[in-house]
Design a protein around this motif. Sequence first.
Motif: not given
Length: 242
Positions: A193-218
């Motif tokens: 997750r990045l600050n959309p104005k500065t592009y600094e990382v504000t948080a991160k999460w690891t995913l137990p997936l093989i080849n995660p390539e697509g991303l969205a929120f419903d």
Amino acid sequence: MINLKLSVAALLLTTVAIQAQKPTAIKPEKHISLQIPEPSDVCISADGTKMYVVSDSGYLFETDLEGSILRKADYLGIDDEAVYADDKFVYAVEETTRKVKIFDAATLKLIRTVNLSYSGGRNKGYEALTFNKAKNKFVILTEKDPVYLFELDTDLKVENEINLSKIARDISAATYYNNALWLLSDEDRTLFRLNPKTYEVTAKWTLPLINPEGLAFDKAGNLLVISDDMKTLYFFKNPEKQ
């Protein structure tokens, strides 16, 4: 007293920075197999009722929220790696050709092609596209070596270039949600997750997936991640609430 206040403020900023560097592991709640060859990215329609998925094989699909195919665009691209949709158009990005194909959302007819030249490696071109509402600009990102974020105006003309290679080894997808820019790394299996104005990382999460390539929120705030190799769509609870 002033020095004490400054020290407390500095400590708080340091604590926030340290927390942003510590990833939290999250696990999917469910997954669905997709009948789409090599699905490489996903986005939610502007009204939240359906999804768009692009494929390495060059296809653009419209699906329901469970991944069942509703329509396929009459189009065969080359190495489609990113997709974004607003209330009028669907944008599909071809990595190797450096082209953005723009489709009418109502008909899925191709109406325009934009060339965005980039001199990087053939398979290290554009991998992610979304609209940064905080800046009223599109952002398109290269995959790696290096990771560049290009800010584009609403006519898809480049206005700025930022090197984000320090964030991850690669970037495979991007989306904008809840006043933040979100990036996904395939090689690091990490969501940022990045600050959309500065592009600094504000948080991160690891995913137990093989080849995660697509991303969205419903619309409910659930996180959706596509695995290209597994042809699978994974559903997570909102990571900000875990």
